[in-house]
Scaffold this motif. Sequence first.
Motif, short mmCIF file in Angstrom:
data_model
loop_
_atom_site.label_atom_id
_atom_site.label_comp_id
_atom_site.label_asym_id
_atom_site.label_seq_id
_atom_site.Cartn_x
_atom_site.Cartn_y
_atom_site.Cartn_z
N GLU A 1 -8.90 -1.04 3.36
CA GLU A 1 -7.49 -1.26 3.68
C GLU A 1 -6.84 -2.34 2.83
O GLU A 1 -5.63 -2.57 2.95
N ASP A 2 -7.60 -3.00 1.99
CA ASP A 2 -7.01 -3.97 1.05
C ASP A 2 -6.46 -3.27 -0.19
O ASP A 2 -5.82 -3.92 -1.03
N THR A 3 -6.71 -1.98 -0.31
CA THR A 3 -6.19 -1.24 -1.45
C THR A 3 -4.67 -1.27 -1.45
O THR A 3 -4.02 -0.92 -0.47
N SER B 1 -4.74 -10.52 8.58
CA SER B 1 -5.65 -9.48 8.10
C SER B 1 -6.57 -9.95 6.97
O SER B 1 -7.59 -9.30 6.69
N LYS C 1 3.66 2.20 2.68
CA LYS C 1 3.86 1.05 3.56
C LYS C 1 4.81 0.05 2.92
O LYS C 1 5.04 0.07 1.71
N ALA D 1 0.85 -1.19 0.00
CA ALA D 1 0.00 0.00 0.00
C ALA D 1 0.89 1.24 0.00
O ALA D 1 2.05 1.18 0.41
N LYS E 1 -12.06 -4.81 1.80
CA LYS E 1 -12.12 -3.64 2.66
C LYS E 1 -11.26 -2.52 2.07
O LYS E 1 -10.37 -2.77 1.24
#
Length: 113
Positions: A86-88, A60, A42, A39, A84
Motif C-alpha cells: 500500500e506504499d505504492t 500509516s 486516490k 496512489a 508495504k
Amino acid sequence: VQLQASGGGLVQAGGSLRLSCTASGMTFRTAHMGWYRQAPGKQRELVAVSSGGSTAYASSVKGRFTISRDNAKNTVWLQMNSLKLEDTAVYYCNVIHRSMYYWGKGTQVTVSS
C-alpha cells in the motif's frame, strides 16, 4: 523555487528505499518541507513533514518512514523501511514558501509482493 526529487523505484515488500529532494530558490534552513504521495485513484496525502526542527508523520507510515534534512546541502530525504504494497504511489517533495506550495516532479515507488 525548484525542487528536484529522486530515488524512487521498484522494491519488494519489506524492503527499503530512500528518496531525496534538493531545493533551490529559497532559504532552505527555515523552509517547511514535506513529502506527499498519490496512489492511483486516490487523493494526494501527506506522508511526512520537517519544519522548525520538528517532524511529523502520517499514522500509516509512523515507525517505518523517517524524514531528515541537511540544511547545508538544501536536501531533504525520506527513508522508507518495511515497505508495504500500500506504499505504492508517486511521491512528491513539497515546500511551503511565503504561503505558497511548490512541488517537485513526482518519483514512482512501486512495492511488489
